[in-house]
Design a protein around this motif. Structure first.
Motif, PDB file in Angstrom:
ATOM      1  N   GLY A 138      19.074 -47.019 -14.676  1.00  0.00           N
ATOM      2  CA  GLY A 138      18.949 -45.564 -14.804  1.00  0.00           C
ATOM      3  C   GLY A 138      18.150 -45.143 -16.025  1.00  0.00           C
ATOM      4  O   GLY A 138      17.782 -43.975 -16.172  1.00  0.00           O
ATOM      5  N   ASP A 139      17.845 -46.097 -16.924  1.00  0.00           N
ATOM      6  CA  ASP A 139      17.059 -45.800 -18.139  1.00  0.00           C
ATOM      7  C   ASP A 139      16.516 -47.120 -18.684  1.00  0.00           C
ATOM      8  O   ASP A 139      17.013 -47.649 -19.673  1.00  0.00           O
ATOM      9  N   GLY A 140      15.511 -47.635 -18.005  1.00  0.00           N
ATOM     10  CA  GLY A 140      14.926 -48.913 -18.413  1.00  0.00           C
ATOM     11  C   GLY A 140      13.753 -48.672 -19.349  1.00  0.00           C
ATOM     12  O   GLY A 140      12.940 -47.776 -19.125  1.00  0.00           O
ATOM     13  N   ARG A 141      13.660 -49.474 -20.376  1.00  0.00           N
ATOM     14  CA  ARG A 141      12.568 -49.311 -21.353  1.00  0.00           C
ATOM     15  C   ARG A 141      11.802 -50.622 -21.507  1.00  0.00           C
ATOM     16  O   ARG A 141      12.410 -51.687 -21.598  1.00  0.00           O
ATOM     17  N   ILE A 142      10.491 -50.489 -21.568  1.00  0.00           N
ATOM     18  CA  ILE A 142       9.622 -51.664 -21.757  1.00  0.00           C
ATOM     19  C   ILE A 142       8.823 -51.421 -23.031  1.00  0.00           C
ATOM     20  O   ILE A 142       8.149 -50.397 -23.144  1.00  0.00           O
ATOM     21  N   VAL A 143       8.903 -52.356 -23.963  1.00  0.00           N
ATOM     22  CA  VAL A 143       8.150 -52.200 -25.208  1.00  0.00           C
ATOM     23  C   VAL A 143       7.278 -53.436 -25.425  1.00  0.00           C
ATOM     24  O   VAL A 143       7.761 -54.576 -25.342  1.00  0.00           O
ATOM     25  N   HIS A 144       5.989 -53.193 -25.691  1.00  0.00           N
ATOM     26  CA  HIS A 144       5.071 -54.269 -26.063  1.00  0.00           C
ATOM     27  C   HIS A 144       4.850 -54.204 -27.567  1.00  0.00           C
ATOM     28  O   HIS A 144       4.507 -53.145 -28.091  1.00  0.00           O
ATOM     29  N   LEU A 145       5.008 -55.328 -28.240  1.00  0.00           N
ATOM     30  CA  LEU A 145       4.612 -55.393 -29.638  1.00  0.00           C
ATOM     31  C   LEU A 145       3.108 -55.633 -29.639  1.00  0.00           C
ATOM     32  O   LEU A 145       2.628 -56.498 -28.905  1.00  0.00           O
TER      33      LEU A 145
END
Ligand SMILES: NC(=O)c1ccc[n+]([C@@H]2O[C@H](COP(=O)([O-])OP(=O)(O)OC[C@H]3O[C@@H](n4cnc5c(N)ncnc54)[C@H](OP(=O)(O)O)[C@@H]3O)[C@@H](O)[C@H]2O)c1
Length: 291
Positions: A138-145
């Motif tokens: 319901g609230d997925g986050r994807i972060v690229h360094l």
């Protein structure tokens, strides 16, 4: 510095750290563990990975596991994607920091230039293979360094593997950051109806394993030596994973490491769409179907 934001519920939520056994990935994993998250750390070294998982338990993680896998290969990506799916049915966030030092042009078993394979393709493929699990929370986050790569290092979509152009370390490494930005922009557009937000957080020189590796060019090692700590550099990634609101976060890049200022990516839409299709095709040619 901007004021601390309200946080989402992190305790008991599920976060994966691709390249989380050392450096900024480890620092971010421990920060989330300290808030009671369940963390899965992915890397190659069993020793570093198990040590990071143990440190996460000590920091207060609801659970901490290590999954060994090599993300520079197609087989490794598939194995890790399956392992992550088996770990939890819903994911609240993933952070990508997997990278290793390399010298000269190297080609992987799949025929990919090395930095392209590990720092672009693995990220794009894993995001696509796991997007359903991220949406399921319901609230997925994807972060690229990433690093804030100047336009000078713009990749050539007609020669991603450096078959026609002369290979160069910075051209290859920094070009992958721009490929990542194109992926984020296109994925944010395609997944706009899904509860999944993607962003890239840029960092300056940071004292980490890859930066101090003797295989790195001297200039990189020098920057690493005088770089900041992984904990400081991971701060924006931690905030992107934990802050309550994702309003205006998806499809952005945070260029300045010391400020939390998401800026909408405005790269060429044609390039972003084309890279998505090229990635689908490259995966399909090697037997991997990307959603
Ligand atoms: N440090 C800097 O100054 C700096 C500046 C700008 C951007 N960045 C970005 O930050 C990221 C690197 O993070 P870091 O500097 O914190 O580096 P790091 O401490 O060297 O961490 C890299 C992580 O990736 C894992 N890894 C390496 N090769 C892998 C593979 N083939 N498959 C799976 N995992 C692998 C490593 O574990 P194993 O070796 O055990 O696999 C380790 O956990 C990169 O995306 C880089 O572009 C760093």
């Amino acid at each position: 510095m901007t004021a601390s934001p309200a946080e989402r519920k992190v305790r008991g939520s599920n976060f994966v750290f691709f390249g989380g056994s050392t450096g900024m990935g480890r620092a971010a994993a421990l920060a989330l563990a300290g808030r009671g998250a369940s963390v899965l750390i992915v890397g190659r070294s069993e020793k570093d990975g198990q040590a990071a998982a143990e440190a996460a338990r000590v920091a207060g993680a609801a659970s901490a596991d290590f999954l060994a896998g090599d993300l520079s290969t197609m087989a490794g990506i598939q194995y890790v994607a399956e392992g992550v799916r088996a770990w939890r049915p819903a994911l609240h966030g993933v952070l990508h920091t997997a990278m290793t030092a390399f010298q000269g042009k190297q080609v992987t078993a799949d025929g990919f230039e090395f930095a392209f394979a590990l720092q672009y393709f693995a990220r794009a493929a894993l995001n696509r293979l796991l997007v359903e699990r991220l949406a399921a929370s319901g609230d997925g986050r994807i972060v690229h360094l990433a690093g804030d790569a100047p336009g000078l290092f713009k990749p050539d979509l007609d020669d991603l593997q450096f078959e026609r152009r002369k290979w160069g370390f910075y051209k290859s490494l920094l070009g992958t950051h721009i490929l990542g930005f194109l992926h984020i922009q296109e994925a944010a557009r395609r997944w706009r109806e899904l509860p999944v937000a993607l962003t890239a957080t840029c960092v300056g020189p940071t004292k980490t394993k890859a930066m101090l590796d003797p295989r790195m060019p001297l200039s990189m090692r020098f920057m690493g030596l005088f770089g900041t700590t992984p904990e400081v550099s991971a701060a924006n990634a931690v905030r992107a994973l934990t802050q309550a609101s994702v309003q205006r976060l998806s499809g952005t890049v945070l260029r300045r490491p010391k400020r939390f200022e998401p800026q909408a990516l405005r790269l060429d839409c044609g390039d972003a769409a084309r890279l998505w299709d090229i990635t689908t095709e490259l995966a399909a040619q090697r037997g991997l179907r990307l959603p």
